[in-house]
Design a protein around this motif. Structure first.
Motif, mmCIF file in Angstrom:
data_model
loop_
_atom_site.group_PDB
_atom_site.id
_atom_site.type_symbol
_atom_site.label_atom_id
_atom_site.label_comp_id
_atom_site.label_asym_id
_atom_site.label_seq_id
_atom_site.Cartn_x
_atom_site.Cartn_y
_atom_site.Cartn_z
ATOM 1 N N VAL A 15 1.183 -0.830 0.293
ATOM 2 C CA VAL A 15 0.101 -0.221 0.395
ATOM 3 C C VAL A 15 0.472 1.296 0.360
ATOM 4 O O VAL A 15 0.657 2.119 -0.208
ATOM 5 N N ILE A 16 1.437 1.578 0.303
ATOM 6 C CA ILE A 16 3.014 2.420 0.566
ATOM 7 C C ILE A 16 3.948 2.547 -0.515
ATOM 8 O O ILE A 16 3.388 3.602 -0.779
ATOM 9 N N ILE A 17 4.040 1.919 -1.709
ATOM 10 C CA ILE A 17 4.266 1.354 -2.767
ATOM 11 C C ILE A 17 3.696 2.504 -2.978
ATOM 12 O O ILE A 17 4.107 3.273 -4.406
ATOM 13 N N MET A 18 2.113 1.573 -3.406
ATOM 14 C CA MET A 18 1.091 1.677 -4.792
ATOM 15 C C MET A 18 0.985 4.277 -4.762
ATOM 16 O O MET A 18 1.074 4.708 -5.620
ATOM 17 N N PHE A 19 1.164 3.992 -2.832
ATOM 18 C CA PHE A 19 0.904 5.449 -2.944
ATOM 19 C C PHE A 19 2.116 6.168 -3.219
ATOM 20 O O PHE A 19 1.865 7.332 -3.368
ATOM 21 N N PHE A 20 3.137 6.070 -2.679
ATOM 22 C CA PHE A 20 4.712 6.133 -3.490
ATOM 23 C C PHE A 20 4.743 6.591 -5.261
ATOM 24 O O PHE A 20 4.682 7.671 -5.747
ATOM 25 N N LEU A 21 3.368 5.537 -5.381
ATOM 26 C CA LEU A 21 3.822 5.223 -7.168
ATOM 27 C C LEU A 21 2.400 6.864 -7.603
ATOM 28 O O LEU A 21 2.555 6.946 -8.765
ATOM 29 N N VAL A 22 1.784 6.592 -6.954
ATOM 30 C CA VAL A 22 0.576 7.979 -7.176
ATOM 31 C C VAL A 22 1.688 9.632 -6.901
ATOM 32 O O VAL A 22 1.828 10.296 -7.901
ATOM 33 N N GLY A 23 2.371 9.671 -6.303
ATOM 34 C CA GLY A 23 2.900 11.107 -6.190
ATOM 35 C C GLY A 23 4.023 10.718 -7.160
ATOM 36 O O GLY A 23 4.362 11.889 -7.862
ATOM 37 N N LEU A 24 5.117 10.001 -7.611
ATOM 38 C CA LEU A 24 4.996 9.559 -8.751
ATOM 39 C C LEU A 24 5.320 9.817 -10.108
ATOM 40 O O LEU A 24 5.115 11.373 -11.267
ATOM 41 N N SER A 35 -4.068 8.326 -11.324
ATOM 42 C CA SER A 35 -5.728 6.781 -10.963
ATOM 43 C C SER A 35 -6.032 5.166 -10.820
ATOM 44 O O SER A 35 -6.284 4.976 -10.261
ATOM 45 N N LEU A 36 -5.299 5.038 -11.554
ATOM 46 C CA LEU A 36 -4.449 3.558 -11.603
ATOM 47 C C LEU A 36 -4.299 2.922 -10.186
ATOM 48 O O LEU A 36 -4.019 2.588 -9.696
ATOM 49 N N PHE A 37 -2.745 3.733 -9.960
ATOM 50 C CA PHE A 37 -2.374 3.634 -8.431
ATOM 51 C C PHE A 37 -3.161 4.562 -7.370
ATOM 52 O O PHE A 37 -3.225 3.128 -6.605
ATOM 53 N N THR A 38 -4.016 5.591 -7.301
ATOM 54 C CA THR A 38 -4.775 5.756 -5.893
ATOM 55 C C THR A 38 -5.720 4.376 -6.137
ATOM 56 O O THR A 38 -6.180 3.685 -4.937
ATOM 57 N N ILE A 39 -6.364 3.945 -7.374
ATOM 58 C CA ILE A 39 -7.207 3.086 -6.998
ATOM 59 C C ILE A 39 -6.914 1.780 -6.787
ATOM 60 O O ILE A 39 -7.502 0.446 -5.410
ATOM 61 N N LEU A 40 -6.200 0.931 -7.042
ATOM 62 C CA LEU A 40 -5.085 0.289 -6.582
ATOM 63 C C LEU A 40 -4.279 0.501 -5.595
ATOM 64 O O LEU A 40 -4.942 -0.535 -4.211
ATOM 65 N N GLY A 41 -4.094 1.439 -4.523
ATOM 66 C CA GLY A 41 -3.730 1.245 -3.057
ATOM 67 C C GLY A 41 -4.918 1.583 -1.919
ATOM 68 O O GLY A 41 -4.822 0.272 -1.418
ATOM 69 N N PHE A 42 -6.002 1.860 -2.681
ATOM 70 C CA PHE A 42 -6.970 1.717 -1.783
ATOM 71 C C PHE A 42 -8.394 0.704 -1.798
ATOM 72 O O PHE A 42 -8.521 -0.324 -0.559
ATOM 73 N N GLY A 43 -7.412 -0.427 -2.878
ATOM 74 C CA GLY A 43 -7.807 -1.329 -3.183
ATOM 75 C C GLY A 43 -7.680 -2.659 -2.601
ATOM 76 O O GLY A 43 -7.565 -3.114 -1.919
ATOM 77 N N VAL A 44 -6.218 -2.473 -2.395
ATOM 78 C CA VAL A 44 -4.917 -2.882 -1.731
ATOM 79 C C VAL A 44 -5.231 -2.369 0.201
ATOM 80 O O VAL A 44 -5.443 -3.685 0.670
ATOM 81 N N MET A 45 -5.931 -1.211 0.270
ATOM 82 C CA MET A 45 -5.808 -1.301 1.577
ATOM 83 C C MET A 45 -7.174 -1.638 2.104
ATOM 84 O O MET A 45 -7.485 -2.234 3.564
ATOM 85 N N GLY A 46 -8.293 -1.508 1.419
ATOM 86 C CA GLY A 46 -9.432 -2.475 1.537
ATOM 87 C C GLY A 46 -9.593 -3.933 1.629
ATOM 88 O O GLY A 46 -10.411 -4.313 2.533
#
Length: 56
Positions: A15-24, A35-46
């Protein structure tokens, strides 16, 4: 000393990597990757939260 729950630790790191990739993606100004990394981040967190709820 407590034992670590390795699968949950790896899920949290993912999850941390996904949100890091959002910043990138924001730095690259690519709306599709943002959009992709935000959705994946929240999906993995859920998914991790649902696993935690099932375990107790």
């Amino acid at each position: 000393m407590k034992n670590f729950n390795i699968p949950m630790l790896l899920l949290a790191i993912l999850v941390i990597i996904m949100f890091f990739l959002v910043g990138l993606a924001i730095a690259f100004r690519n709306i599709w990757l943002i959009s992709l990394f935000t959705i994946l981040g929240f999906g993995v967190m859920g998914y991790g939260l649902s696993l935690k709820r099932k375990r107790g």
